[in-house]
Design a protein around this motif. Sequence first.
Motif, short mmCIF file in Angstrom:
data_model
loop_
_atom_site.label_atom_id
_atom_site.label_comp_id
_atom_site.label_asym_id
_atom_site.label_seq_id
_atom_site.Cartn_x
_atom_site.Cartn_y
_atom_site.Cartn_z
N ARG A 119 0.86 -1.19 0.00
CA ARG A 119 0.00 0.00 0.00
C ARG A 119 0.89 1.24 0.00
O ARG A 119 1.80 1.35 0.82
CB ARG A 119 -0.91 0.01 1.23
CG ARG A 119 -1.84 1.24 1.29
CD ARG A 119 -2.64 1.29 2.58
NE ARG A 119 -3.63 0.22 2.67
CZ ARG A 119 -4.84 0.26 2.10
NH1 ARG A 119 -5.18 1.30 1.34
NH2 ARG A 119 -5.68 -0.73 2.25
N THR A 120 0.64 2.15 -0.93
CA THR A 120 1.41 3.39 -0.98
C THR A 120 0.75 4.45 -0.10
O THR A 120 -0.44 4.71 -0.22
CB THR A 120 1.52 3.92 -2.42
OG1 THR A 120 2.18 2.94 -3.23
CG2 THR A 120 2.32 5.21 -2.46
N VAL B 178 -8.42 6.98 -4.67
CA VAL B 178 -7.62 6.17 -3.75
C VAL B 178 -8.49 5.40 -2.77
O VAL B 178 -9.69 5.66 -2.64
CB VAL B 178 -6.62 7.06 -2.96
CG1 VAL B 178 -5.76 7.86 -3.92
CG2 VAL B 178 -7.35 7.99 -1.98
N HIS C 109 2.64 11.80 -8.97
CA HIS C 109 2.04 10.57 -8.43
C HIS C 109 0.84 10.14 -9.26
O HIS C 109 -0.02 10.95 -9.59
CB HIS C 109 1.60 10.77 -6.98
CG HIS C 109 1.02 9.53 -6.37
ND1 HIS C 109 1.79 8.45 -6.02
CD2 HIS C 109 -0.27 9.19 -6.07
CE1 HIS C 109 1.01 7.50 -5.53
NE2 HIS C 109 -0.24 7.93 -5.55
N ASP D 58 -3.85 3.20 -2.63
CA ASP D 58 -3.18 4.33 -1.99
C ASP D 58 -3.94 4.81 -0.75
O ASP D 58 -5.17 4.67 -0.67
CB ASP D 58 -3.09 5.52 -2.94
CG ASP D 58 -2.14 5.29 -4.10
OD1 ASP D 58 -1.37 4.31 -4.06
OD2 ASP D 58 -2.17 6.09 -5.06
N PHE E 245 -2.43 7.93 -9.16
CA PHE E 245 -3.32 7.34 -8.15
C PHE E 245 -3.57 5.86 -8.41
O PHE E 245 -3.71 5.42 -9.55
CB PHE E 245 -4.66 8.06 -8.14
CG PHE E 245 -4.58 9.50 -7.70
CD1 PHE E 245 -4.14 9.83 -6.43
CD2 PHE E 245 -4.95 10.52 -8.57
CE1 PHE E 245 -4.07 11.15 -6.02
CE2 PHE E 245 -4.88 11.85 -8.17
CZ PHE E 245 -4.44 12.16 -6.90
N LYS E 246 -3.65 5.10 -7.30
CA LYS E 246 -4.05 3.70 -7.34
C LYS E 246 -5.08 3.46 -6.24
O LYS E 246 -5.12 4.18 -5.23
CB LYS E 246 -2.85 2.77 -7.12
CG LYS E 246 -1.73 2.92 -8.13
CD LYS E 246 -0.67 1.86 -7.95
CE LYS E 246 0.00 1.91 -6.59
NZ LYS E 246 0.77 3.14 -6.39
N CYS F 174 0.72 8.29 0.79
CA CYS F 174 1.11 9.59 0.26
C CYS F 174 0.88 10.66 1.32
O CYS F 174 -0.26 11.06 1.56
CB CYS F 174 0.31 9.92 -1.00
SG CYS F 174 0.49 8.70 -2.32
#
Length: 327
Positions: A9-10, A109, A71, A77, A73-74, A12
């Motif tokens: 998991r990113t 996200v 960046h 996130d 987005f996913k 931010c």
Amino acid sequence: MTSTTTSTRTLCFVAYNGFMTLDYSGPASVFSSANAIAEAPLYKIKLLSVEGDLIASESGIEMMTQSLKSHRFKATDTVFVPGANLPFLQDACDNQVLIQWLKKAKTKVGQMASVCTGAFIFAEAGILEKAKATTHWAACNQFQQLHPDIELDQEALYLQNDNVWTSAGVTTGIDMALAMLEQDHGSDLMGQVAKALVIYAHRPGNQSQFSSLLDQQLNAGDQFGALINWLEANLDKPIKVEQMADQAGMSERNFYRRFTETMGVSPAKYLEIQRLERARQLLVDGNTIKRTCHLVGFKSEAAFRTAFKNRFGLSPSLMREMHSHKA
């Protein structure tokens, strides 16, 4: 311990001039510790800003960031927005590049999370519509004036509404991060991280911030200062409002009125809160429930258990168990 989950998991974190260092470093430490303990890349941490340059925090420490536009987005996130003091917070709320990016993030996200007064920025971006939120106790009145349509919980340490999280102030960002970690990877890893960070226990989100009563005590000044000290020294004894009035040198009727106006709660309610605050510390220190009940002046253990759970959102036995486990 090796995690069986390998997805990453990113996270931010959005920085801006004057942001609170601990609002970023506290939660980030939770997730980086999880990576180390699990021996797996569970989380990737990114520090972003509008321009992607050096950003100075409130402490004066400068941190290198990546630009928001860099960046992609996913759905996995999580976007974190830390808090700040005025005027830095106002500058962030007025930055339309940041606000529009957050609006877009909300639709892309998996999670959005604010720490402390970061809730003001979330509100400006429309992220808190139809969501119950919290923020630092000292900023609650201002928040409600600016955003009267947003339901604000002034007591909670942190709240979750679907995919939107908000936390109260400073160290509560750590509590929120631990709760998020627990959702992702379970209580065992969360407990190991809390122990590694020397956090005595993960506090449930519905615990009180405890600060509004402290603020009222500070405002009491000399008027009730001696009485408050006397109460703290006699919590194990039965105390009536009449005795409190005598200690304050007032008639019972006048005392009740002036105390309630000053402290924001009735004398009896204030006394109960003080008893429960002392009880919480006694349980943390390892005292039994029976002994704690006696030391804080509750005649009935059943009444004590009920009052304690109403105040802190968990039972005395769970409070004691949590702390003895982390010792």
